[in-house]
Design an enzyme around this catalytic site. Sequence first.
Site, mmCIF file in Angstrom:
data_model
loop_
_atom_site.group_PDB
_atom_site.id
_atom_site.type_symbol
_atom_site.label_atom_id
_atom_site.label_comp_id
_atom_site.label_asym_id
_atom_site.label_seq_id
_atom_site.Cartn_x
_atom_site.Cartn_y
_atom_site.Cartn_z
ATOM 1 N N LYS A 121 -18.973 8.558 -34.890
ATOM 2 C CA LYS A 121 -20.414 8.507 -35.200
ATOM 3 C C LYS A 121 -20.887 9.730 -35.968
ATOM 4 C CE LYS A 121 -21.557 8.110 -30.825
ATOM 5 N NZ LYS A 121 -20.277 7.855 -30.163
ATOM 6 N N THR A 122 -20.532 10.905 -35.472
ATOM 7 C CA THR A 122 -21.023 12.136 -36.093
ATOM 8 C C THR A 122 -20.535 12.256 -37.535
ATOM 9 O OG1 THR A 122 -21.179 13.288 -33.969
ATOM 10 C CG2 THR A 122 -20.990 14.659 -35.946
ATOM 11 N N GLU A 165 -27.496 9.246 -35.633
ATOM 12 C CA GLU A 165 -26.378 8.928 -34.758
ATOM 13 C C GLU A 165 -26.928 8.219 -33.531
ATOM 14 O OE1 GLU A 165 -22.956 11.401 -32.298
ATOM 15 O OE2 GLU A 165 -23.707 12.197 -34.193
#
Length: 464
Positions: A121-122, A165
């Site tokens: 995600k990051t 995110e």
Amino acid sequence: MAPAVPSAMERPHFIGIGGAGMSGIAKILAQRGAKVAGSDAKESATAESLRALGATVHIGHAAAHLADDASCVVVSSAIRADNPELVRAAELGVPVVHRSDALASLMTGLRSIAVAGTHGKTTTTSMLAVALTTLGLDPSYAIGGDLEGPGTNARHGEGDIFVAEADESDRSFHKYDPDVAIVLNAELDHHANYASMDEIYESFETFTGKIVPGGTLVVCADQPGAVELTRRVRGLPSLRVVTYGEHEDADVRVHRITPRGLTSEVTVLLDGRFLTFTVSVPGRHYALNAVAALAAGVALGIPAHNLASALGSYTGVKRRLQLKGEAAGVQVIDSYAHHPTEMTADLEAMRSAAGGSRLLVVFQPHLFSRTQELGKEMGDALALADASVVLDIYPAREDPIPGVTSELIIDAAKAAGARVTAVHEKADVPEVVAGMAEPGDLVLTMGAGDVTDLGPAVLARLAG
């Protein structure tokens, strides 16, 4: 002009303001003109960056830190009910707002992309933030890690796009209503909150169901959990599903990924045309993250060739295979990987980039519950290294579980043929690594806890 700050968020107080997710929201609110305050357990560069934006940051938690005129108290799921500032908020009748609700309020009125998945995600959110910024679209973004370029995890932009995110760990991503959502993968993790894959699928289905009518789900065509999710949600009304990956039926099909040292060249087939671009970080999984970012941006109406070129501007996120330095011919790299899938991906990426060099790992397990459920798989992953040092479990928000220690991982690693050394004191690690490392080696500090602090100490010891 900055969007108006909701009245409830005009004077917010953040408990744990230094955390990656919390600090990002606080920064955006400060940039939009809110009077931000908060507290954190220890001093940090993040606390200083918040003060530079005009926020009041207290160190330590105490009831007196909460101002009487606070409009709300913002908390994450990690804040315990007996926190003195939370107790004081109840006494004063100050509303308590979850971090996810605060973030959702910041997205209101903007075109939003929410990036979800058990892993990646990051990185993917960061890729989008950097690429959109490079294109002059001036997005707002909230990320769970600091970008290498701008050096921050969040920013208020003047453009009409917000990239966020979306964290599944506590189901808080159900609060968002994105125009475009990315699901990179779906695996069983966060065992304190999810008991089975069925619960994971149900949670991701709920997230997908929150995409605005006519919006787009970008989802991986290769990862089994993502494929199952796609099967479950394809019939949702007013939802466009775009798949990406190496599968021959993917809508955005990866034709080729060519490793080039610490970068990759990626060729995709999109709308009947081949498109080639560079990803400036190593590893197949990061190349696939870039393809997800490309598909999401195109779904929002950004020309594919422009976005593909801009994705090459992304140079990394702190703690995601971040080079910390070199001493005595040894490179030290930091990895946030803490789930076996992430560990394996980063170790394979570094093995590929290293060529014939040895790969040494300093691993710190994260959470007792994760170690209890996945300790064997973590040990198997460490077998990809030439040698590993394993620290005690970093507890984060959890209390110890009887019988659950790093020995579960060490035993599994040894059974898989790995060379493993247990080190119980962090302060001993630099000396241990210095005794193992030789010129040309790569040392990877790995884990989601404070193992990241060891990189500079190892380099200092190697330098001698």
